[in-house]
Design a protein around this motif. Structure first.
Motif, PDB file in Angstrom:
ATOM      1  N   ALA A   1       0.854  -1.179   0.000  1.00 24.30           N
ATOM      2  CA  ALA A   1       0.000   0.000   0.000  1.00 24.30           C
ATOM      3  C   ALA A   1       0.890   1.227   0.000  1.00 24.30           C
ATOM      4  O   ALA A   1       2.035   1.193   0.453  1.00 24.30           O
ATOM      5  N   ALA A   2       0.355   2.323  -0.516  1.00 28.61           N
ATOM      6  CA  ALA A   2       1.127   3.557  -0.601  1.00 28.61           C
ATOM      7  C   ALA A   2       1.300   4.192   0.771  1.00 28.61           C
ATOM      8  O   ALA A   2       0.427   4.118   1.634  1.00 28.61           O
ATOM      9  N   ASP A   3       2.455   4.813   0.972  1.00 23.98           N
ATOM     10  CA  ASP A   3       2.767   5.600   2.172  1.00 23.98           C
ATOM     11  C   ASP A   3       2.529   4.808   3.455  1.00 23.98           C
ATOM     12  O   ASP A   3       2.037   5.338   4.444  1.00 23.98           O
ATOM     13  N   TYR A   4       2.912   3.540   3.449  1.00 28.31           N
ATOM     14  CA  TYR A   4       2.660   2.699   4.612  1.00 28.31           C
ATOM     15  C   TYR A   4       3.471   3.141   5.839  1.00 28.31           C
ATOM     16  O   TYR A   4       2.919   3.271   6.942  1.00 28.31           O
ATOM     17  N   PRO A   5       4.794   3.394   5.713  1.00 30.20           N
ATOM     18  CA  PRO A   5       5.530   3.841   6.908  1.00 30.20           C
ATOM     19  C   PRO A   5       4.970   5.134   7.495  1.00 30.20           C
ATOM     20  O   PRO A   5       4.844   5.275   8.719  1.00 30.20           O
ATOM     21  N   GLY A   6       4.619   6.081   6.632  1.00 25.79           N
ATOM     22  CA  GLY A   6       4.060   7.335   7.108  1.00 25.79           C
ATOM     23  C   GLY A   6       2.716   7.149   7.781  1.00 25.79           C
ATOM     24  O   GLY A   6       2.412   7.782   8.800  1.00 25.79           O
ATOM     25  N   TYR A   7       1.913   6.265   7.226  1.00 22.86           N
ATOM     26  CA  TYR A   7       0.606   5.975   7.811  1.00 22.86           C
ATOM     27  C   TYR A   7       0.749   5.399   9.219  1.00 22.86           C
ATOM     28  O   TYR A   7       0.071   5.848  10.157  1.00 22.86           O
ATOM     29  N   LEU A   8       1.632   4.409   9.385  1.00 25.96           N
ATOM     30  CA  LEU A   8       1.801   3.790  10.693  1.00 25.96           C
ATOM     31  C   LEU A   8       2.350   4.786  11.714  1.00 25.96           C
ATOM     32  O   LEU A   8       1.899   4.836  12.860  1.00 25.96           O
ATOM     33  N   HIS A   9       3.341   5.579  11.297  1.00 23.54           N
ATOM     34  CA  HIS A   9       3.908   6.591  12.204  1.00 23.54           C
ATOM     35  C   HIS A   9       2.822   7.555  12.669  1.00 23.54           C
ATOM     36  O   HIS A   9       2.690   7.841  13.867  1.00 23.54           O
ATOM     37  N   SER A  10       2.043   8.071  11.731  1.00 18.53           N
ATOM     38  CA  SER A  10       1.052   9.084  12.075  1.00 18.53           C
ATOM     39  C   SER A  10      -0.071   8.509  12.931  1.00 18.53           C
ATOM     40  O   SER A  10      -0.633   9.209  13.786  1.00 18.53           O
TER      41      SER A  10
END
Length: 662
Positions: free
Chosen positions: A255-264
């Motif tokens: 999925a797109a932007d997975y690391p950013g999603y989890l961090h946020s």
């Protein structure tokens, strides 16, 4: 037995013995080593009240337990404010043991979820009294184990809840924040009260057991991979061992932007405090390439299995579509090669805690495991079979190891069949005999339905009806000789059990239903009653089921570290690994192999509409089969299978979002 496996077995036995010796020898242990020569006339020395024979018992008051919070200083300054990060640790420990000078070991769950999202089937969050003291810690660990002579530590990872710093999603700061707590419990790190007063863990034996599901269990894997002294055992449940394999499937973007999603999602700080960390996550993860790079290597704990000093008790669901089964299987293999003492529970549900699958047996086993590794009690748990396995809904067995003893890799040929459906088994096709298919972006339901009917966007191969039960135990793969008219395409493969049986329904419910009744597991207070809603597995009689899946970005066929675009005039040999599995296919069932391309329900790719040509005679399915039973020979036409038509795909008004919380 090979020399490698023999050496691993010797190391495992030696490690178990040495671990036991060290447990008895560490200072502060409540169980003293026996003298070399006992005086029969001497009176027996009383042990701590929470130990009776070879088991801990509830001897201390949970209501009167010491509840306190400390902030442990880490080695990192992830938010760049010039001050080292501090992680909040909420502690519950027996008051009577402290008053008597009895040191206790610690059970620790380090999590990013305590305030943002909650833990367990009922999404419990931490609660505090008016003075900011922990009143309720999620889950039953403190209720059950504190009266039995343990402390419980609920740790907010760096950047979450009441901790400072920033979450780096599986990276050094996250792992380091939990490792610092183990260090503090062993006198190697500093901690402070809320008003800044230094505090030491003089009440701790120094022995720590980490436990947790999903992200929490992944942290436990990461901390164990550092080799930190004092970490005696970990219990990773449905946990990640490689964050690359969680967010990428062999070069394919999940999925797109997975690391950013989890961090946020778990960030407990203001957006500005961690803006630089978030930007680095998005840049360093190299979403545009799908490559395995230094960012992912830092979040891959498997290569460091040789540093692991702790024993490991793994639990996982074979139908977990969130944290897929290769996460436990590859970690388990690495640990086995290093001779790490270990134990495994495999159930048939999805992303679930065994507490919600087989509750009473899980609590009893966990109790024995912690008593052995943290209290030094010789209760025989390491003499039991290493693996507990659910073979059918509610049916459990034990075995010596996993994959099952006697598992062998069996090469299964692909045949052309009747020109619509190919065959599995027999002589297979001659080299050069081809089948082609065009990417259809099919849903899984459409891919596997009606396997005897022609359908664009897939290739289907069926075995004959099984003449005897066949067991798959381990990781299968598909080796394909292909030509592709695009620089790359996603390749997908599925093994399907065609045949009527009662099966766990592990879709959005994960295969578990929450009931109206409840049961209690430990002592209680007004704020924390230790009671949880009962659960049961959800089953249905169905005529087929997908067993396991695999994905590959074809341009990453040589290496996950770089891509090699395909030329349309060349043939390439690629291997699509499938997730680990364990299942018995009954006699009369058929095994199916279904090949597809882009897979919108599970992955996200811009590489679509390719045509793939497959040289059947140079392609094969590689199965981990137990014993001598194999697939029946099918040389000409595959059996006709009548299965329900594909269900309509979910309505799609925008891009698919396959992101989940681990």
């Amino acid at each position: 037995m090979s020399s490698t496996s023999s050496a691993a077995g010797i190391r495992a036995r030696v490690a178990t013995v040495l671990a036991g010796v060290l447990l008895m020898a560490l200072p502060g242990t409540p169980v003293a080593a026996a003298p070399a020569i006992a005086d029969p006339a001497a009176p027996a020395q009383p042990g701590p009240p929470h130990i009776v024979g070879e088991q801990t018992v509830p001897a201390y008051s949970y209501a009167d337990a010491i509840r306190e919070s400390v902030w442990v200083q880490t080695r990192a300054d992830t938010d760049g404010d010039g001050v080292r990060d501090r992680v909040a640790v909420d502690l519950v420990r027996p008051r009577e043991a402290a008053a008597a000078g009895i040191r206790v070991p610690v059970i620790m769950d380090a999590s990013p979820y305590y305030l943002c999202c909650g833990r367990g089937n009922e999404s419990e969050r931490k609660t505090y009294d008016a003075a900011g003291v922990i009143a309720k810690a999620p889950l039953f660990y403190d209720n059950y184990f504190v009266p039995r002579g343990y402390a419980f530590a609920a740790v907010d990872l760096a950047g979450t809840a009441r901790s400072t710093g920033c979450e780096d999603v599986g990276g050094r700061a996250e792992v380091g924040s939990a490792t610092a707590v183990v260090d503090w419990l062993n006198g190697r790190a500093n901690a402070f009260t809320a008003d800044g007063q230094p505090v030491r863990a003089e009440w701790s034996t120094g022995r720590v057991g980490m436990i947790g599901k999903s992200w929490d269990g992944s942290v436990a894997n990461g901390v164990a991979a550092t080799g930190v002294p004092g970490l005696a055992t970990i219990v990773p449940i449905s946990a990640i061992s490689s964050w690359y394999d969680y967010q990428r499937y062999q070069g394919v973007l999940r999925a797109a932007d997975y690391p950013g999603y989890l961090h946020s999602y778990v960030n407990g700080r203001g957006d500005e405090a961690c803006a630089q960390v978030l930007a680095r996550l998005r840049t360093d993860s190299a979403e545009e390439t799908g490559d395995y790079n230094a960012y992912w290597a830092q979040r891959d704990y498997r290569p460091a299995a040789g540093r692991v000093r702790a024993s490991v008790f793994v639990a996982h669901g074979v139908n977990d579509l969130n944290v897929t089964t290769n996460q436990f299987a590859r970690w388990w293999q690495e640990l086995a090669e290093q001779g790490v003492p270990r134990k495994l529970w495999l159930h048939q549900a999805g992303h679930e805690d065994p507490f919600d699958v087989r509750r009473a047996e899980w609590v009893a086993t966990l109790h024995s495991w912690f008593d052995y590794w943290l209290q030094g009690l010789r209760n025989g748990i390491m003499d039991e079979p290493r693996v507990d396995l659910e073979t059918a809904p509610g049916v459990w067995t034990t075995q010596r190891d996993w994959p099952a003893t006697g598992t062998r890799k069996v090469r299964v040929a692909l045949g052309a069949g009747d020109g619509v459906t190919g065959t599995l088994g027999g002589r297979g096709a001659r080299p050069g005999q081809e089948r082609s298919y065009v990417d259809g972006s099919l849903t899984e339901s459409a891919l596997v339905a009606e396997p005897s009917t022609a359908a664009a966007g897939r290739l289907v191969f069926l075995s004959g009806a099984l003449t005897a039960p066949v067991r798959i135990s381990g990781s299968a793969s598909v080796r394909l000789r292909i030509r592709v008219d695009r620089p790359t395409t996603e390749l997908t493969a599925r093994l399907v059990d065609y045949g009527t049986a009662e099966r766990i329904q592990y879709g959005s419910s994960e295969g578990v239903r929450t009931l109206a009744t409840e049961s209690c597991w430990g002592a209680a207070t007004a704020a924390d009653d230790a009671c949880y809603r009962d659960t049961e597995e959800i089953t249905a009689v169905t005529d087929h089921a997908v067993l396991t899946r695999g994905w590959l970005d074809a341009a990453h066929h040589r290496s996950l570290r770089f891509s090699s675009p395909l030329r349309p005039d060349r043939w390439y040999t690629v291997t699509v690994p499938l997730n680990a599995y364990d299942a018995v296919l009954p006699a009369g069932h058929l095994l199916g192999l279904v090949l597809g391309q882009s897979d919108p329900e599970f992955t996200e790719t811009d590489d679509q509409d390719a045509t793939v040509r497959v040289d059947l005679g140079r392609s094969e399915l590689i199965l981990p089969l137990v014993g001598r039973a194999g697939l029946p020979r099918v040389d000409v036409a595959p059996p006709v299978v009548t299965a329900p038509p594909a269900q309509p795909a979910p309505a799609r008004t925008g891009p698919w979002d396959n992101r989940q919380l681990p």
